[in-house]
Design an enzyme around this catalytic site. Sequence first.
Site, mmCIF file in Angstrom:
data_model
loop_
_atom_site.group_PDB
_atom_site.id
_atom_site.type_symbol
_atom_site.label_atom_id
_atom_site.label_comp_id
_atom_site.label_asym_id
_atom_site.label_seq_id
_atom_site.Cartn_x
_atom_site.Cartn_y
_atom_site.Cartn_z
ATOM 1 N N ASP A 299 0.568 1.491 -14.414
ATOM 2 C CA ASP A 299 -0.124 0.971 -14.668
ATOM 3 C C ASP A 299 -1.560 0.813 -14.684
ATOM 4 O O ASP A 299 -1.970 -0.943 -14.684
ATOM 5 C CB ASP A 299 0.884 -0.759 -14.228
ATOM 6 N N GLU B 198 -3.010 -4.514 -13.536
ATOM 7 C CA GLU B 198 -2.185 -4.346 -14.025
ATOM 8 C C GLU B 198 -0.360 -4.645 -14.343
ATOM 9 O O GLU B 198 0.032 -4.317 -14.775
ATOM 10 C CB GLU B 198 -1.552 -3.257 -12.439
ATOM 11 N N HIS C 80 -10.489 3.077 2.312
ATOM 12 C CA HIS C 80 -10.772 3.481 0.166
ATOM 13 C C HIS C 80 -12.171 2.516 0.367
ATOM 14 O O HIS C 80 -12.490 2.029 0.918
ATOM 15 C CB HIS C 80 -10.315 1.362 -0.113
ATOM 16 N N GLU D 215 7.116 5.882 -15.237
ATOM 17 C CA GLU D 215 7.589 4.396 -13.710
ATOM 18 C C GLU D 215 7.682 3.605 -14.655
ATOM 19 O O GLU D 215 6.735 2.271 -14.504
ATOM 20 C CB GLU D 215 6.086 4.639 -12.949
ATOM 21 N N HIS E 152 -6.341 -2.713 -0.479
ATOM 22 C CA HIS E 152 -7.972 -1.857 -1.072
ATOM 23 C C HIS E 152 -7.666 -2.687 -3.254
ATOM 24 O O HIS E 152 -8.053 -2.535 -3.375
ATOM 25 C CB HIS E 152 -7.414 -0.830 -1.544
ATOM 26 N N ARG F 246 -7.429 -5.333 -5.929
ATOM 27 C CA ARG F 246 -8.611 -5.944 -5.880
ATOM 28 C C ARG F 246 -8.209 -7.531 -5.875
ATOM 29 O O ARG F 246 -9.285 -8.018 -4.903
ATOM 30 C CB ARG F 246 -8.848 -6.192 -7.794
HETATM 31 N N1 UDP Z 1 -3.393 7.913 -0.221
HETATM 32 C C1 UDP Z 1 -4.158 8.916 0.142
HETATM 33 N N2 UDP Z 1 -4.816 8.935 1.035
HETATM 34 C C2 UDP Z 1 -5.208 8.000 1.470
HETATM 35 C C3 UDP Z 1 -4.157 6.754 1.179
HETATM 36 C C4 UDP Z 1 -3.564 6.533 0.562
HETATM 37 O O1 UDP Z 1 -4.022 10.054 -0.568
HETATM 38 O O2 UDP Z 1 -6.372 7.753 2.413
HETATM 39 C C5 UDP Z 1 -2.165 8.000 -1.369
HETATM 40 C C6 UDP Z 1 -1.120 7.407 -1.036
HETATM 41 O O3 UDP Z 1 0.153 7.910 -0.120
HETATM 42 C C7 UDP Z 1 0.031 6.487 -2.297
HETATM 43 C C8 UDP Z 1 -1.452 7.151 -3.342
HETATM 44 O O4 UDP Z 1 -2.643 7.596 -2.685
HETATM 45 O O5 UDP Z 1 0.897 7.435 -3.279
HETATM 46 C C9 UDP Z 1 -1.757 5.468 -3.756
HETATM 47 O O6 UDP Z 1 -3.036 5.468 -4.496
HETATM 48 P P1 UDP Z 1 -3.579 3.491 -4.017
HETATM 49 O O7 UDP Z 1 -3.187 3.305 -2.976
HETATM 50 O O8 UDP Z 1 -4.429 4.158 -4.988
HETATM 51 O O9 UDP Z 1 -3.090 3.344 -5.906
HETATM 52 P P2 UDP Z 1 -1.450 2.652 -5.571
HETATM 53 O O10 UDP Z 1 -0.105 3.312 -5.500
HETATM 54 O O11 UDP Z 1 -1.364 0.946 -5.198
HETATM 55 O O12 UDP Z 1 -0.546 1.966 -7.309
#
Ligand code: UDP
Length: 386
Positions: free
Chosen positions: A110, A146, A256, A132, A223, A225
């Site tokens: 997304d 998203e 983040h 997904e 993190h 928004r």
């Molecule tokens: N993640 C990582 N290192 C960190 C924090 C998160 O590798 O320090 C990974 C986590 O396992 C997850 C992905 O980053 O699979 C998530 O990314 P994010 O939270 O940015 O995006 P979202 O999942 O909310 O779309």
Amino acid sequence: MTEEKNSALKSTNKKTILTLFGTRPEIIKLAPVIWAIEKRSDIWRSVTVSSSQHTDLLRPFIRDLKINIDHDLAVMTPGQTPNAVLSRVVDAIEPIFTKEKPDLIIVQGDTTTAIAGALAGFYARIPVAHVEAGLRTGNRHSPFPEEMNRRLISQLADIHFAATDENIKILLSEGIRKETIVLTGNPVVDALHHILKNSQCSEKLSKFLQQVKGKRLLVLTTHRRENFGQVMSSHLKALRKFIERHKDIELVFPVHPNPSVRAAVNVEFANIDRIHCIDPLEYADFLHLLSHAWLIASDSGGVQEEAPSLGKPLLVLRDTTERPEVLACGVGRLVGHSGERLEEMLEEAIKDKSWFEKVLQIQNPFGKGNAGEQIASAIDNYFATH
Ligand code: UDP
């Protein structure tokens, strides 16, 4: 890739599949798909494109997941807006379409990169596949932007790879044709098992885990928004009070790089023992950290899939989730935006041992870890019938 190699490959009747990604979750979830495409190099040609929407976060993942980038659009600029990313990706990808002539474009999730790729593919009349597909919160403004990106991508895509039955139901209710939807599971499960099996945690993380040995580890990520500002501050305040009350719990927070997150941390988590604010971790380390967690608190989408895959209880720091499966199976509990509610739920977690026992027994709602292969088979089928 050189021009000669390019045209030599084109002359063999191989189908070209272009995979586009730009952020950390996209590369994690597309890596198993790219591995499955590369395994079929006798019939397919894989072209990978990074928008580099999040350059610094993306680079180590590309290295660890052993993904080769054929084209880097390098769209990231300081303080970029979704509009700027969208227009730069749409603009930069067109010459790559002309050069590579893809038979299919794959986007994931997304992000602004994903909506840009789907839109550019649609305009160029190239079939678009969406990994997904079918996640919805039901609130078009949350998560922002998203939720709207997902809805629009479903309208643009020709093939929809859904992780769960619930996702399929949503797509059907929006008028997506049944024959274009395939149930595949979520490739994050493939990536997670692959990485945990093939990696060890870094020396730095081992040292940290040694330092907190014997304590209960609360892992935090936040993190989003829509949580910036008052919501994030109230969550951090609640966590701080909880840690101050319970001396046997240590909190670790890979922060983040977003300036709004850093600002909240500097105010709310200043000068306190047993709260460890660290730099974002590389994926393998992050998974090793999660696997040592007593409890996870997170607003991340990916973490909602990783928690059940690792059998870890999760407090979801959001007011809605597009992954109701994580709540339905009993792994996750939805906190909402209130710090007071978070404090109550943290205290409940300490008292409620049955939650932790139940979580260890659940069947992962996001699949068995073979989504990459399932997606490749569905693509094979698509090419055979179109
Ligand atoms: N993640 C990582 N290192 C960190 C924090 C998160 O590798 O320090 C990974 C986590 O396992 C997850 C992905 O980053 O699979 C998530 O990314 P994010 O939270 O940015 O995006 P979202 O999942 O909310 O779309």
